[in-house]
Design an enzyme around this catalytic site. Structure first.
Site, PDB file in Angstrom:
ATOM      1  N   LEU A   1     -21.054 -22.831  10.734  1.00 24.20           N
ATOM      2  CA  LEU A   1     -20.164 -21.727  10.420  1.00 24.20           C
ATOM      3  C   LEU A   1     -21.019 -20.471  10.325  1.00 24.20           C
ATOM      4  O   LEU A   1     -22.070 -20.496   9.672  1.00 24.20           O
ATOM      5  CB  LEU A   1     -19.406 -21.958   9.108  1.00 24.20           C
ATOM      6  N   ASP A   2     -20.578 -19.380  10.969  1.00 29.26           N
ATOM      7  CA  ASP A   2     -21.384 -18.166  10.921  1.00 29.26           C
ATOM      8  C   ASP A   2     -21.371 -17.576   9.517  1.00 29.26           C
ATOM      9  O   ASP A   2     -20.633 -18.007   8.629  1.00 29.26           O
ATOM     10  CB  ASP A   2     -20.898 -17.147  11.964  1.00 29.26           C
ATOM     11  N   ILE A   3     -22.186 -16.556   9.325  1.00 33.79           N
ATOM     12  CA  ILE A   3     -22.392 -16.008   7.995  1.00 33.79           C
ATOM     13  C   ILE A   3     -21.127 -15.396   7.416  1.00 33.79           C
ATOM     14  O   ILE A   3     -20.938 -15.351   6.198  1.00 33.79           O
ATOM     15  CB  ILE A   3     -23.538 -14.967   8.039  1.00 33.79           C
TER      16      ILE A   3
ATOM     17  N   THR B   1     -18.011 -16.549   7.978  1.00 35.15           N
ATOM     18  CA  THR B   1     -16.952 -17.554   7.925  1.00 35.15           C
ATOM     19  C   THR B   1     -17.177 -18.470   6.731  1.00 35.15           C
ATOM     20  O   THR B   1     -18.307 -18.869   6.448  1.00 35.15           O
ATOM     21  CB  THR B   1     -16.916 -18.379   9.227  1.00 35.15           C
TER      22      THR B   1
END
Length: 358
Positions: free
Chosen positions: A106-108, A110
């Site tokens: 999960l990106d930063i 999200t």
């Protein structure tokens, strides 16, 4: 018995097989001092090193564990960050053997559900596109979706790295109570069957919509729910483990059904409980005697106190009678006379010589 290096390292919990293949191509893995090859047969007696560190090849796979971690916005899904930013791995419980493997990323920006497992093969299958494991997200966008945009998202949109589409798309209620007041933002529930980098954000941007908030609420058959606080985690239940294994055509081992051992040592008992009738003293007094091991000689029982009283000999000396709470003066008894005034010595400030008679 020799096995392929990808399978052996995945069983040891080093990483997934796909990640190990990439590390072999990069030259990060060596076997007995030589660069490893994909599909190479390795035995437990071989010396396998990853980035120069020797890997302990376990002869028996450790217990299968899966935890549901609720990621917060601003955290990274990586073990080490050169900039010193917060990572999710610093909050995970310690393992006796193996290590935690993140199922996808999960990106930063999200938040939401992030699965962590100790089984490298399970992580590989859950993220591989051939198994088409679904990921469900709660998406907040500015404005409403028109019918044309909805059809485009469901049919497919061409991106830089290939076509992408939503498996399902429907309106949803906001996950937070404070979000219900906003009239401009709209929430949607989106289901995908792939997990490419920032796939949901890029898909909405391709149709002219900006995603302002993104939360993953489910991964395959496992739901995030409301029982996990932000930055916390819980162990997957036996039913959730069984559902995950069936989704990727694996059999659940019997050892996974047993509850995991506690990673932290149990707290020592603060103080032993005693009965009031039995205990004379619970806390050591200042200056109390100590035992041979240095601890205070406390918790003396009533039975021991009674024995100590019997062991002490009684004194034969009679106590002097008291008067008005003060001991009597033995020097001024019957048959005695007070000392003469001449014998008391000179008065303060006077002379010791006597005056001659007139």
């Amino acid at each position: 018995m020799s096995e392929r290096i990808q399978k052996l390292l995945a069983t040891a919990g080093v990483a997934s097989r796909r990640a190990i293949e990439e590390w072999i191509a990069e030259g990060r893995i060596t076997v007995n001092g030589r660069p490893a090859e994909v599909g190479q047969k390795v035995d437990h007696d071989d010396h396998v090193r990853v980035d120069g560190r020797l890997v302990a090849l376990t002869r028996k796979a450790g217990p299968l564990r899966v935890i549901l971690f609720r990621k917060k916005t601003g955290e990274l899904v990586t073990r080490d960050d050169p900039d010193g930013r917060r990572t999710v791995f610093r909050k995970l419980p310690e393992l006796e053997s193996g290590r935690w493997i993140a199922v996808g990323r999960l990106d930063i920006n999200t938040s939401g559900l992030l699965l962590m497992t100790t089984d490298g093969e399970l992580a590989r299958r859950l993220t591989h596109p051939s198994f088409e494991v679904t990921r469900t997200y709660a998406v907040r966008v500015l404005g409403e979706l028109s019918e044309d945009i909805r059809k485009r998202l469901l049919k497919g949109v061409e991106l830089d790295d290939g076509p992408a589409k939503c498996e399902s798309l429907r309106s949803a209620d906001p996950p937070d109570a404070e979000e219900a007041e906003g009239a401009a933002n709209r929430w949607y529930e989106v289901t995908m069957r792939e997990g490419r980098n920032r796939i949901v954000r890029r898909l909405f941007e391709a149709v002219g919509l900006q995603v302002s908030r993104l939360i993953r609420i489910a991964y395959g058959p496992v739901q995030l729910g409301r029982g996990i606080k932000a930055g916390g985690y819980r162990e997957a239940t036996a039913e959730e483990l069984q559902a995950l294994m069936q989704a990727v055509q694996l059999e659940l081992p019997k050892s996974a059904l047993a509850p995991p051992k506690s990673e932290t040592k149990p707290r020592a008992t603060a103080r032993r409980s005693y009965d009031r009738e039995e205990v004379v003293e619970l806390r050591p007094k200042r200056g109390a005697p100590r035992r041979a091991d240095g601890k205070p000689a406390t918790f003396k029982k009533a039975s021991d106190r009674a024995v100590d009283k019997k062991a002490q000999p009684r004194s034969t000396e009679k106590k002097a009678p008291t008067r008005a709470g003060k001991p009597a003066d033995r020097t001024r008894g019957a048959g005695t006379s007070p000392r003469p005034s001449a014998a008391r010595g000179p008065k303060r400030g006077g002379s010791s010589k006597r005056r001659p008679p007139k």
